[in-house]
Design a protein around this motif. Sequence first.
Motif, PDB file in Angstrom:
ATOM      1  N   MET A 100       0.835  -1.199   0.000  1.00  0.00           N
ATOM      2  CA  MET A 100       0.000   0.000   0.000  1.00  0.00           C
ATOM      3  C   MET A 100       0.870   1.250   0.000  1.00  0.00           C
ATOM      4  N   PRO A 101       0.331   2.374  -0.501  1.00  0.00           N
ATOM      5  CA  PRO A 101       1.039   3.651  -0.352  1.00  0.00           C
ATOM      6  C   PRO A 101       1.107   4.024   1.131  1.00  0.00           C
ATOM      7  N   SER A 102       2.047   4.866   1.496  1.00  0.00           N
ATOM      8  CA  SER A 102       2.189   5.268   2.892  1.00  0.00           C
ATOM      9  C   SER A 102       1.058   6.205   3.311  1.00  0.00           C
ATOM     10  N   ALA A 130     -12.804   2.318  -7.977  1.00  0.00           N
ATOM     11  CA  ALA A 130     -12.380   2.827  -6.675  1.00  0.00           C
ATOM     12  C   ALA A 130     -10.913   3.227  -6.657  1.00  0.00           C
ATOM     13  N   GLN A 131     -10.102   2.688  -7.565  1.00  0.00           N
ATOM     14  CA  GLN A 131      -8.673   3.002  -7.569  1.00  0.00           C
ATOM     15  C   GLN A 131      -8.419   4.490  -7.833  1.00  0.00           C
ATOM     16  N   ARG A 183       4.849  -8.398  -7.080  1.00  0.00           N
ATOM     17  CA  ARG A 183       3.657  -9.262  -7.043  1.00  0.00           C
ATOM     18  C   ARG A 183       2.650  -8.610  -6.088  1.00  0.00           C
ATOM     19  N   SER A 184       2.096  -7.523  -6.541  1.00  0.00           N
ATOM     20  CA  SER A 184       1.248  -6.684  -5.695  1.00  0.00           C
ATOM     21  C   SER A 184       0.037  -7.426  -5.138  1.00  0.00           C
ATOM     22  N   ILE A 185      -0.222  -7.161  -3.866  1.00  0.00           N
ATOM     23  CA  ILE A 185      -1.448  -7.667  -3.243  1.00  0.00           C
ATOM     24  C   ILE A 185      -2.484  -6.569  -3.352  1.00  0.00           C
ATOM     25  N   THR A 186      -3.542  -6.845  -4.071  1.00  0.00           N
ATOM     26  CA  THR A 186      -4.586  -5.874  -4.363  1.00  0.00           C
ATOM     27  C   THR A 186      -5.935  -6.412  -3.869  1.00  0.00           C
ATOM     28  N   PRO A 187      -6.993  -5.616  -3.961  1.00  0.00           N
ATOM     29  CA  PRO A 187      -8.314  -6.130  -3.573  1.00  0.00           C
ATOM     30  C   PRO A 187      -8.703  -7.405  -4.304  1.00  0.00           C
ATOM     31  N   ASN A 235      -1.107   0.717  -9.325  1.00  0.00           N
ATOM     32  CA  ASN A 235      -0.599   0.314  -8.021  1.00  0.00           C
ATOM     33  C   ASN A 235       0.893   0.624  -7.906  1.00  0.00           C
ATOM     34  N   TYR A 236       1.660   0.296  -8.949  1.00  0.00           N
ATOM     35  CA  TYR A 236       3.089   0.620  -8.966  1.00  0.00           C
ATOM     36  C   TYR A 236       3.297   2.137  -8.888  1.00  0.00           C
ATOM     37  N   LEU A 237       2.461   2.865  -9.631  1.00  0.00           N
ATOM     38  CA  LEU A 237       2.567   4.326  -9.664  1.00  0.00           C
ATOM     39  C   LEU A 237       2.373   4.924  -8.272  1.00  0.00           C
ATOM     40  N   ASP A 238       1.304   4.535  -7.596  1.00  0.00           N
ATOM     41  CA  ASP A 238       1.021   5.072  -6.264  1.00  0.00           C
ATOM     42  C   ASP A 238       2.123   4.727  -5.273  1.00  0.00           C
ATOM     43  N   ARG A 239       2.592   3.515  -5.308  1.00  0.00           N
ATOM     44  CA  ARG A 239       3.640   3.101  -4.379  1.00  0.00           C
ATOM     45  C   ARG A 239       4.954   3.812  -4.664  1.00  0.00           C
ATOM     46  N   PHE A 240       5.245   4.079  -5.932  1.00  0.00           N
ATOM     47  CA  PHE A 240       6.459   4.814  -6.290  1.00  0.00           C
ATOM     48  C   PHE A 240       6.369   6.265  -5.809  1.00  0.00           C
TER      49      PHE A 240
END
Length: 324
Positions: free
Chosen positions: A31-33, A183-184, A146-150, A74-79
């Motif tokens: 998840m993002p911080s 929702a993303q 290997r992102s954990i997503t909904p 997901n990669y974008l938000d975490r970066f």
Amino acid sequence: MDFNLENPLTNSHELHFDTTPSLFLIESDHMPSKNYLKTLKEIDFDVSFRREAISSVLRVSCNFDPSLSYLAVNYLDRFLSSQGIPQPKPWVFKLLAIACVSLAAKMKEAEFYVTDIQGDGGFVFDPQTIQKMEVLILGALNWRMRSITPFSFISFFISLFKPKDPPLRQALKARACEIIFKAQNDINLLEFRPSLTAASALLYACHELFPMQFLCFRKAISICSYVNKENLLQCYNAMQETAMDGYKSQFDMVSSSDTPVNVLDRHFSSSESENTNGTVVMIPSNGSNKTWPEKDIKRRKISALCNNQTVQLSAFSDATTMLM
């Protein structure tokens, strides 16, 4: 085998319930911080940057499966959560988007050429520049790709849904997945764990499609040892506007002569209809009454040539330093 969002810890497309506890334990690592969410809420510029970056992801990935776009965001938000928001230069949006989409495509073993993800004009990046940006992203994400997503929790929660008929469960899953994709884009849902987003989307879909099963399904999810009831209620409430936007209930789209079986067979087909009125369901949570409100239910292939505007790697030295 390609990476599957529903089973991120395995190479199989079949659900392995022995991995479920591990998913709940480590989902927060993907998840993002919290500071990222706080910054987005406080600074309009950062929200605008994220919105434009996501738009860029969708533009350059529209020829792929939607799950690939979801993984790229997901990669974008975490970066961005790890490295901060860079300067809002047009090429930054596009380079970030291309690199995230490229990494997601590689994870999902999707066949593509660099030209496939260069978009519909503007800057065109050479492969070395894209690769360097990918390395920056990989480092920022600690190589946790290997992102954990909904989507990783959908099958687990659906197993708690009492009706076992495949058509019913497939309809529930399809609507929940639609909600999760939408929702993303909502920054208000970034604070919730992926499991809560999945559970809330399924509950909302259940109330729309199978209202008679809602209370039973909600109880089954609420008593799950992995779920915090209060956080679930907060996530469910935050998701309502996103879930309703542009949606027309399946039961609003058919005539009164249709049976539930016919409705499900059509699988969210489109036709004109009237809207149904919602209800308010009262649920007990930690000894007090909470409301799960319902309102009236309402209901991306680029094929353009790029300009001859190429960004060389040598022009990227300062920019790369900025993004690190």
